[in-house]
Design a protein around this motif. Structure first.
Motif, mmCIF file in Angstrom:
data_model
loop_
_atom_site.group_PDB
_atom_site.id
_atom_site.type_symbol
_atom_site.label_atom_id
_atom_site.label_comp_id
_atom_site.label_asym_id
_atom_site.label_seq_id
_atom_site.Cartn_x
_atom_site.Cartn_y
_atom_site.Cartn_z
ATOM 1 N N ALA B 135 0.844 -1.203 0.000
ATOM 2 C CA ALA B 135 0.000 0.000 0.000
ATOM 3 C C ALA B 135 0.876 1.248 0.000
ATOM 4 O O ALA B 135 0.582 2.221 -0.709
ATOM 5 N N ALA B 136 1.971 1.210 0.761
ATOM 6 C CA ALA B 136 2.887 2.358 0.772
ATOM 7 C C ALA B 136 3.478 2.564 -0.623
ATOM 8 O O ALA B 136 3.563 3.688 -1.115
ATOM 9 N N GLY B 137 3.863 1.459 -1.276
ATOM 10 C CA GLY B 137 4.428 1.571 -2.618
ATOM 11 C C GLY B 137 3.418 2.125 -3.616
ATOM 12 O O GLY B 137 3.739 2.987 -4.429
ATOM 13 N N LEU B 138 2.181 1.625 -3.522
ATOM 14 C CA LEU B 138 1.150 2.085 -4.460
ATOM 15 C C LEU B 138 0.804 3.555 -4.237
ATOM 16 O O LEU B 138 0.369 4.245 -5.154
ATOM 17 N N GLY B 139 0.999 4.004 -2.990
ATOM 18 C CA GLY B 139 0.686 5.400 -2.694
ATOM 19 C C GLY B 139 1.832 6.347 -2.987
ATOM 20 O O GLY B 139 1.704 7.548 -2.789
ATOM 21 N N SER B 140 2.959 5.811 -3.459
ATOM 22 C CA SER B 140 4.131 6.675 -3.627
ATOM 23 C C SER B 140 4.421 7.010 -5.079
ATOM 24 O O SER B 140 5.516 7.447 -5.405
ATOM 25 N N THR B 141 3.437 6.814 -5.964
ATOM 26 C CA THR B 141 3.641 7.168 -7.371
ATOM 27 C C THR B 141 3.986 8.655 -7.474
ATOM 28 O O THR B 141 3.248 9.480 -6.938
ATOM 29 N N PRO B 142 5.078 9.016 -8.133
ATOM 30 C CA PRO B 142 5.412 10.434 -8.262
ATOM 31 C C PRO B 142 4.293 11.198 -8.972
ATOM 32 O O PRO B 142 3.656 10.665 -9.886
ATOM 33 N N ALA B 143 4.082 12.443 -8.524
ATOM 34 C CA ALA B 143 2.978 13.235 -9.055
ATOM 35 C C ALA B 143 3.021 13.317 -10.576
ATOM 36 O O ALA B 143 1.990 13.191 -11.244
ATOM 37 N N GLU B 144 4.235 13.489 -11.146
ATOM 38 C CA GLU B 144 4.280 13.699 -12.596
ATOM 39 C C GLU B 144 3.929 12.421 -13.359
ATOM 40 O O GLU B 144 3.385 12.499 -14.456
ATOM 41 N N PRO B 170 9.437 -2.247 -5.886
ATOM 42 C CA PRO B 170 10.538 -2.273 -4.917
ATOM 43 C C PRO B 170 10.031 -2.298 -3.483
ATOM 44 O O PRO B 170 10.587 -3.005 -2.638
ATOM 45 N N GLN B 171 8.962 -1.555 -3.200
ATOM 46 C CA GLN B 171 8.439 -1.561 -1.835
ATOM 47 C C GLN B 171 7.676 -2.846 -1.528
ATOM 48 O O GLN B 171 7.693 -3.318 -0.398
ATOM 49 N N VAL B 172 7.010 -3.404 -2.536
ATOM 50 C CA VAL B 172 6.387 -4.713 -2.343
ATOM 51 C C VAL B 172 7.444 -5.715 -1.882
ATOM 52 O O VAL B 172 7.218 -6.510 -0.966
ATOM 53 N N PHE B 173 8.612 -5.633 -2.483
ATOM 54 C CA PHE B 173 9.672 -6.572 -2.122
ATOM 55 C C PHE B 173 10.204 -6.336 -0.709
ATOM 56 O O PHE B 173 10.667 -7.279 -0.059
ATOM 57 N N VAL B 174 10.150 -5.105 -0.233
ATOM 58 C CA VAL B 174 10.512 -4.865 1.171
ATOM 59 C C VAL B 174 9.583 -5.698 2.052
ATOM 60 O O VAL B 174 10.016 -6.411 2.959
ATOM 61 N N GLY B 175 8.274 -5.621 1.751
ATOM 62 C CA GLY B 175 7.305 -6.404 2.512
ATOM 63 C C GLY B 175 7.536 -7.899 2.362
ATOM 64 O O GLY B 175 7.448 -8.651 3.334
ATOM 65 N N LEU B 176 7.861 -8.342 1.157
ATOM 66 C CA LEU B 176 8.067 -9.773 0.924
ATOM 67 C C LEU B 176 9.277 -10.293 1.693
ATOM 68 O O LEU B 176 9.273 -11.422 2.186
ATOM 69 N N LYS B 177 10.310 -9.465 1.781
ATOM 70 C CA LYS B 177 11.510 -9.916 2.491
ATOM 71 C C LYS B 177 11.245 -10.026 3.996
ATOM 72 O O LYS B 177 11.750 -10.931 4.663
ATOM 73 N N ILE B 178 10.444 -9.101 4.531
ATOM 74 C CA ILE B 178 10.057 -9.231 5.945
ATOM 75 C C ILE B 178 9.183 -10.477 6.096
ATOM 76 O O ILE B 178 9.355 -11.277 7.023
ATOM 77 N N ALA B 179 8.250 -10.651 5.152
ATOM 78 C CA ALA B 179 7.279 -11.745 5.267
ATOM 79 C C ALA B 179 7.952 -13.114 5.192
ATOM 80 O O ALA B 179 7.578 -14.026 5.927
ATOM 81 N N ILE B 180 8.958 -13.262 4.334
ATOM 82 C CA ILE B 180 9.526 -14.601 4.149
ATOM 83 C C ILE B 180 10.250 -15.047 5.424
ATOM 84 O O ILE B 180 10.228 -16.235 5.781
ATOM 85 N N SER B 181 10.859 -14.095 6.143
ATOM 86 C CA SER B 181 11.519 -14.528 7.383
ATOM 87 C C SER B 181 10.488 -14.818 8.472
ATOM 88 O O SER B 181 10.701 -15.691 9.320
ATOM 89 N N LEU B 182 9.347 -14.087 8.434
ATOM 90 C CA LEU B 182 8.280 -14.391 9.387
ATOM 91 C C LEU B 182 7.607 -15.722 9.050
ATOM 92 O O LEU B 182 7.125 -16.433 9.935
#
Lengths: 244, 249
Positions: B135-144, B170-182
């Protein structure tokens, strides 16, 4: 081609634009110049159909603007390229979204890249290119949909001085060839004088048109030695006085 | 080659210190087995341990994949509809704050003794980081880039498929890397609660029979599993998103 009458725009309590009346003729190159925060970009977005004016009407090609048009293309201050797409892939983005014929558009895209000196980097990713090259890609992307109106929002302001001059020169050539109606927002007096048929000078807060200056200098113009140095410096001086 | 040298050296030194400590201090293997004891415990029944490792691995990976796909889809829904987001986000946070250990017995009650409660626990533990990061990644689309899409009258679908979702990766993968160790933790928690299969069950059962070297062998395999899975996800990221490192500098 473009007509604005009595256009105003407020953002909450802030009045960004007030009472803008402006006509841009077919194939004309209009520069809009003013200080930061004078509503230049707002004006461009209203013409593009991305923002609604609070009051007044905008007409493009005889029709009131209610939403973005297919024959109007935008170039932003930053290249706004998709970092995961190749140069060619970026240029083809409008083709995919607008559903243009793909084979002929691909050929057109490659021609545009070739003429922009990017023919041999069309398979690269944007981050492998310099800022000037990226902005040239963005220009090709805007041209791929064969726009009748080109709206440019300080397209060279993030570049170094030499690259700016080079791209401005290139844009002049392009405009002489394509004759797309162009509104070019800038805060560079030099760019305005080099490129524009007319220059609209905006005053800040709220943005109003202070004066529209005709630039009667034959093309191609140049920053370097040419026969029109006197006219160029007269125009530059006049704009300087109006702005500062 | 260079990138492998330091991590390997670190592991080798740690194991050497451990070995030396058990040898010098004369610790009994029942209390703390030395590295050779653990290797011996593994070699005594490699088939059994690898089979149990496979059970843990499959439950972990299936649960992780379900959470990854479901989490990204939910993140898309949350960013599409503000009302849905506002209605469900507090609920999600509340669900996430429930200790998953407490849910393990209930899942067995509802889903029986098979692999299902294990997979569900993995999904539950992985879901939240994937949703939040996506959700953070989807919300971070640059304005332009948003304006570019709108100026081309791109449909919602096109905006997501061509601009917002790739940008979020890239941010989805941040979540995936946390998730895989959990995910591995989730599987082991379920196995400890219901010790039928998996390395978690091996730890519980070997503890009951005071076979500490076997417990350590299972734990060592779990550590290898976690490290392997984490680097698999990281490698996938590097493969799929070669541009991401370049633009973040």
């Amino acid at each position: 081609m473009i007509g604005l009458s009595g256009v105003s725009r407020r953002f909450g309590a802030v009045e960004a634009l007030a009472g803008i009346d402006l006509e841009v003729g077919e194939s004309e190159f209009l520069a809009v110049i003013g200080r930061s925060g004078c509503g230049k970009s707002t004006l461009l977005r209203i013409i593009a159909g991305l923002l609604e004016p609070s009051a007044g009407t905008v007409v493009v090609d005889g029709r009131p603007v209610r939403r973005p048009r297919r024959d109007v293309a935008l170039v932003f201050q930053r290249p706004a390229l998709l970092p995961w797409r190749t140069v060619l892939g970026n240029v083809l983005l409008p083709v995919e979204i607008l559903g243009l014929p793909s084979a002929s558009s691909r050929k057109h895209a490659l021609e545009l890249l070739d003429s922009a000196g990017l023919g041999d980097v069309h398979g690269r990713l944007p981050h492998e290119l310099s800022g000037g090259m990226q902005q040239r890609v963005a220009l090709c992307r805007a041209l791929v949909q064969r726009p009748r109106v080109l709206l440019m929002d300080e397209p060279f302001s993030a570049l170094d001085a030499l690259t700016r001059a080079e791209l401005a020169d290139r844009l002049q050539e392009l405009h002489m060839g394509l004759r797309a109606t162009t509104v070019f927002v800038t805060h560079s007096i030099q760019e305005a004088v080099l490129l524009a048929d007319r220059v609209a000078v905006l005053t800040p807060r709220p943005g109003r048109i202070r004066k529209i200056l005709d630039v009667d200098i034959p093309r191609p113009r140049s920053f370097g030695h040419n026969a029109h140095l006197i006219e160029v410096s007269r125009c530059v001086a006049e704009l300087h006085d109006l702005l500062l | 080659m260079k990138s492998f040298a330091l991590p390997v050296a670190g592991a080798v030194v740690a194991i050497a210190v451990w070995w030396a400590a058990t040898a010098v201090l004369g610790v009994r293997p029942f209390f703390l087995p030395s590295p050779p004891d653990i290797v011996a415990a593994f070699l005594a029944q490699p088939g059994y341990l690898l089979r149990e490792a496979w059970a843990t691995l499959t439950a972990t990976v299936i649960g992780f994949l379900v959470a990854a796909v479901g989490g990204v889809l939910l993140a898309v829904v949350l960013t599409l509809a503000q009302s849905v987001s506002r209605a469900t986000l507090p609920l999600l946070v509340a669900l996430n704050s429930v200790p998953k250990v407490a849910l393990a017995p209930l899942l067995v009650l509802w889903l029986g003794f098979g692999a299902a409660p294990k997979v569900v626990l993995v999904v539950l533990i992985c879901f939240f980081p994937v949703v939040v990061a996506s959700a953070a990644g989807l919300g971070s689309t640059p304005a332009e880039l948003g304006e570019l899409g709108r100026s081309l009258s791109a449909s919602r679908w096109q905006q997501y498929a061509k601009i917002r979702l790739p940008w979020a990766l890239p941010q989805v993968f941040v979540g995936l890397k946390i998730a895989i160790s959990l995910a591995v933790i989730g599987a082991v928690v379920a196995e400890i609660n219901q010790p039928n299969h998996g390395l978690g069950a091996v730890v519980v059962l070997s503890g009951m029979s005071f076979d500490t070297p076997l417990a350590f062998a299972a734990i060592a395999l779990l550590a290898l599993l976690s490290v392997g899975l984490f680097y698999a996800v990281a490698g996938l990221e590097r493969l799929l998103l070669p541009w991401a490192k370049a633009i973040t500098g």
